[in-house]
Design a protein around this motif. Structure first.
Motif: not given
Lengths: 206, 581, 213
Positions: B152, B158, B170
């Protein structure tokens, strides 16, 4: 003599077997219940445990310590009219500190001013990623997210909890962690008192 | 706090002018050796300066400087500070560094790991295959420009999680959905499966050719594992058998490779702590200990006095329970199914109750923080620990000895089997109880004291035969010594704060490198961390004891029976979480 | 407790023979037999395996549920307890074991890693959940689940078994039954799920055109 070592070892096993029954009898003679009572379970988890060691899980449960943690939940205070006052302000610290990054927060924006409002619109925790580390509860500045004691949460589906499923009342929290709860309440009251005193002082000087 | 970071005692640069220069980057120590002179310098390091134990070899990818670095940590088995030397090479494939396997055979697996994860080719290594990933895997994952499928961002946290963290799997972002990453234009139908020829070739090559006995037998290759009840997890060993005798053996690992290093480099310093729990999952307290000591070394902070004692208590308790489990599991593998291990688990449960009460979980404690520990030990738990340490555990250890030690079957299975001599043990970089059972009194708590171990009165447990029996008995000795330390710590533990730092979810770690090591129950557990001043480590490497100890297995079991090999695996006390990371 | 559950499926027995006769349904008897003898495959992957062992030991004693017989061979096992992180390197072995298990077979994903990849999900060598390949019956969250949580999950599995009916179970259904066979994935440049070969090829081909464009 060959076989002496084996016999010696077997005597240890025999003693264990024997202990179970002597222990049972001694509890019986003292008129106490060894099974299905808190006292019995505590005794079986103490240094004096002898003989049978089994805690027969669903019928009786191990007594978990206060700090025991399983998965996180969100705390809400019960308002006067039964309204749920969510403690979470969606500051995002738990989402930032979460090691596997399994917390997802949607912050509420005021529809008019478009400024953030300290209430989460939604809050997701993927319980199948959560590693039970307890960082979220440890670093939450508002005591809004806490670790649960309830471990029997197996299901037939993947477990992604949303805000609704995560919310549990403060009374529940006080029930599972009385000491922590008392300490936090005290700190909060002290803080509010200090705030009030400060405001008073400010009012007095002006 | 003991001075774990002693100053460099050896000046390699003066000894080898022109070949070696001191590492002058701020926060770094050690020497940078010219690639071409590495063998010469390394030989001198071992023979002239006496650094006979090569513990850690690892790569670092300095992508900004376009350099690949190999870092070596050598120590003396007589104790004291170590010597760090490095080799830097241009980051252009093929990256080649001479192998040190002829000087320290213990670097075998670690060099293979560096080849696997960094693509550093060690010239002269006889068996340079991938070790954690499989042959044919695309790319070298620990390189900084290699991105995994669920990538990511470079660092956590994140940005997608907050404030607009609408939950997305994800999986939905990845084109292949399932954590997969294929090179462009890949056609699975034309793909042919790797038959692992390299593995069997190397097994063939290292197979002993002359087996005595006049009867001609056919050699067979047997794969034990990865699903095998006796391999302590998902280890696989390919063995060549002559009848029941092992004549060639190769361990194959990586079946539990969970990318600890790569994930660690993305985590913040704090977020790594719960991940270290999952290294050696029997001893999460020890793993925490090793990691936080390393970071504290980098941060140059003091640990609160009470916390030091709590740490020692926890680490020693975990050593006691680990060794008890070891004994139970060894017996399981010898065929006394269940009974001894049930007894061992009973004591372990009581120790785990303590861990649960102080940290919250039984196994994955996540209890240590930089500068101290999370929370104080409540008085009732302290009493519980005292009850265990002063009353129950000594009695139960004695009972266990009475139960097993003279058992004729056990003696027959252990005595004189798999003898490892001290010289070989050091050569293969073996550490921990296995090394001490060969007669080398090398215990980091004494050899290079960390935390407050220099305040306690205890003996380093040593046995001298190096066979299985000694390895078994030394565990009892160590339990006794641990109990001694615990008794002293419990008597001396002072009142006071439990953390010298303020609780913060971001810590500032100055740029530099540090290698911290502790005596975990399995051996030397090392952490090599490179910081560039950012909230996440630049390089984070674990030097696991089980992984390096396994290097010796090949030479130890040749010529012995396959049934004894099962016991040997138990004796080395490997744990896959740490071995494969 | 079991007796009550087993008997009296809405049928009134005359009072005078109540103590002599017991009535049950075939389903109940069948499920009672199966739920009380679920033999797990002796199969430890990672940290969770230690808690699984702990659940077998004296304090928790899964033998009370008829689950103590850990079978090292899949041929004799009823349940695969995926206890730990499933790595790509390990996956072919797991699938092979699953295929070797005879019906009826159940899969329990113990812990975060087996359910979804858990904390190691982002790793390049980790399969994001065993349910990508095997039909999972029960998910047990926790990292690792405590032995009691594991037992709670096992009770959940027993409840599931209780609801099955002998006339509908897939393993007696000769026409539709395909044996629950899962094709073996291969280890290539990454893990190749052979059921999705065309999809992989298409995306990989698209990748080339995208990058060249």
């Amino acid at each position: 003599m060959y076989g002496k070592g084996i016999l010696k070892g077997l005597s240890v096993t025999w003693k264990r077997f024997w202990d179970t029954y002597t222990e049972d009898i001694s509890w019986m003679l003292r008129g106490k219940k060894r099974y299905n009572t808190e006292e019995g379970i505590r005794h079986r988890s103490s240094k004096d445990t002898k003989g049978i060691f089994t805690v027969q899980y669903p019928e009786e449960q191990l007594i978990v310590p206060e700090e025991f943690r399983y998965v996180p939940f969100l705390v809400y205070d019960e308002g006067a009219d039964g309204k749920k006052e969510v403690r979470c302000t969606s500051c995002g610290i738990c989402a930032k500190v979460c090691p596997p990054q399994c917390i997802w927060i949607v912050r509420t924006n005021d529809p008019v001013t478009n400024r953030p409002v300290p209430v989460p619109t939604d809050f997701y925790i993927d319980m199948d990623i959560c590693m039970n580390c307890g960082f979220c509860a440890e670093y939450c500045p508002f005591d809004a997210i806490k670790m649960d004691h309830d471990f029997a949460i197996a299901s037939y589906e993947r477990n992604v909890y949303n805000l609704n499923k995560l919310l549990k009342p403060a009374s529940y929290y006080a029930g599972i962690r009385p000491e922590n709860y008392a300490r936090e309440e005290e700190a909060r009251k002290a803080k509010e008192a200090a705030k009030a005193a400060k405001a008073e002082a400010a009012a007095a000087t002006s | 706090m003991a001075t774990a970071t002693q100053t460099q005692t050896v000046d390699l640069a003066a000894r080898f002018p022109g070949m070696v220069s001191a590492d002058t980057r701020p926060g770094y120590t050690g020497f940078i050796v010219n690639k071409d002179n590495l063998i010469e310098v390394a030989t001198a390091v071992r023979d002239e300066f006496g650094f006979d134990l090569m513990t850690a070899v690892t790569g670092v990818d300095y992508i900004a400087e376009n350099k690949m670095e190999v870092v070596y940590h050598a120590f003396k088995t007589t104790g004291g500070a170590g010597l760090v030397f490095k080799v830097q090479v241009e980051r252009v494939d093929p990256i080649e560094v001479p192998s040190l396997i002829n000087i320290w055979p213990g670097v075998d697996f670690q060099e293979r790991e560096a080849w696997d994860l960094y693509g550093i080719k060690f010239t002269g290594h006889p068996d340079l295959r991938r070790i954690l990933m499989w042959e044919g895997f695309e790319g070298h994952p620990l390189r900084k420009d290699w991105k995994e499928p669920f990538y990511e961002e470079d660092v956590k946290p994140y940005k997608s999680r907050w404030p607009e963290g609408n939950h997305t799997y994800a999986e939905e972002k990845n084109p292949y959905r399932d954590n997969l990453n294929f090179p462009e234009g890949f056609d699975p139908e034309k793909f042919t499966v790797d038959k692992e020829e390299d593995l069997y070739l190397s097994l063939e090559r290292d197979t002993a050719k002359d087996v005595d006995g006049s009867m001609k037998t056919e050699h067979i290759v047997v794969n034990m594992g990865p699903h095998h009840p006796s391999t302590h997890g998902v280890l696989r060993v390919a063995v060549t058998l002559d009848g029941e005798t092992i004549i060639g053996l190769k361990p194959v690992m990586g079946y539990l490779h969970r990318n600890h290093d790569k994930i660690g480099e993305r985590n913040t310093y704090l977020q790594i702590i719960p991940y270290t729990d999952r290294l050696d999952y029997f001893n999460s307290m020890s793993n925490n200990f090793g990691y936080v000591t390393t970071i504290e070394k980098l941060m140059k902070i003091q640990v609160a006095e009470r916390a030091e004692y709590i740490r020692v208590i926890m680490a020693e308790l975990s050593r006691v329970q680990n060794h008890l489990i070891f004994i139970g599991m060894l017996m399981n593998d010898l065929g006394t199914m269940y009974t001894p291990s049930l007894y061992a688990f009973e004591e372990r449960e009581l120790v785990l109750d303590i861990f649960e009460a102080v940290s919250g979980t039984r196994m994955m404690c996540n209890y240590f923080r930089f500068g101290g520990v999370v929370r104080d030990i409540p008085d009732y738990v302290l009493q519980k620990i005292k009850d265990l340490v002063f009353e129950r555990l000594p009695a139960k250890t004695d009972e266990m000895e009475r139960f097993l030690n003279e058992n004729e079957v056990l003696v027959a299975r252990l005595k004189g089997i798999h003898v490892l001599n001290a010289e070989d043990a050091i050569k293969y970089s073996v550490t921990g109880p296995v090394l001490r059972a060969t007669g080398v009194p090398y215990d980091l708590r004494r050899a290079d004291p960390y935390s407050i171990y220099d305040r306690f009165d205890f003996d380093v447990a040593v046995r001298h035969n190096g066979d299985m029996m000694d390895n078994y008995l030394i565990r009892f000795d160590e339990i006794r010594q641990s109990l001694r330390i615990l008794e002293q710590a419990l008597k001396q533990i002072p009142q006071g704060p439990i953390n010298s730092q303020k609780a913060a979810y971001q810590v500032r770690v100055p740029a530099g490198e540090a290698y911290g090591r502790i005596e975990s129950p399995k051996g030397e557990l090392g952490f090599y961390v490179v910081s560039n001043g950012k909230p996440n480590p630049y390089r984070y490497h674990v030097r696991p004891a089980s992984f390096v100890n396994l290097t010796a297995v090949e030479s130890m079991c040749k010529g012995s029976k396959i049934a004894d090999f099962v016991a040997l695996l138990a004796m080395l006390d490997i744990v896959m979480g740490e071995l494969d990371r | 407790m079991d007796n009550e559950k087993l008997s009296l499926p809405n049928y009134n027995i005359p009072q005078d023979i109540e103590n002599v006769v017991a009535i049950t349904t075939l389903d109940r008897l069948y499920n009672w037999g199966r739920r009380s003898s679920v033999w797990p495959l002796m199969f430890g992957l990672a940290c969770c395996a230690i808690e699984m062992i702990a659940a077998q030991t004296a304090r928790y004693d899964m033998a009370r549920f008829g689950m103590e017989v850990m079978r090292p061979t899949p041929r004799q096992a009823d349940m695969m307890l995926v206890s730990g992180t499933v790595t790509k390197k390990m996956l072919p072995s797991i699938i092979r074991l699953y295929n070797q298990m005879p019906e009826p077979k159940y899969v329990v994903a113990m812990g975060a890693c087996a359910s979804s990849g858990g904390p190691f999900k982002e790793g390049y060598n980790v399969v994001a959940g065993i349910d990508k390949f095997l039909p999972v019956d029960v998910y047990i969250p926790g990292c690792p689940p405590t032995p009691q949580a594991l037992i709670a999950g096992m009770i959940k599995l027993q409840e599931k078994i209780d609801k099955e009916s002998i006339s509908k179970v897939r393993w007696y259904n000769k026409e539709k039954f395909d044996g629950n066979y899962v094709p073996m994935p291969l280890l290539g440049p990454d893990l190749i799920d052979v059921r999705r070969n065309t999809e992989i090829r298409d995306i990989a081909a698209k990748k080339t055109t995208q990058e060249s464009a």
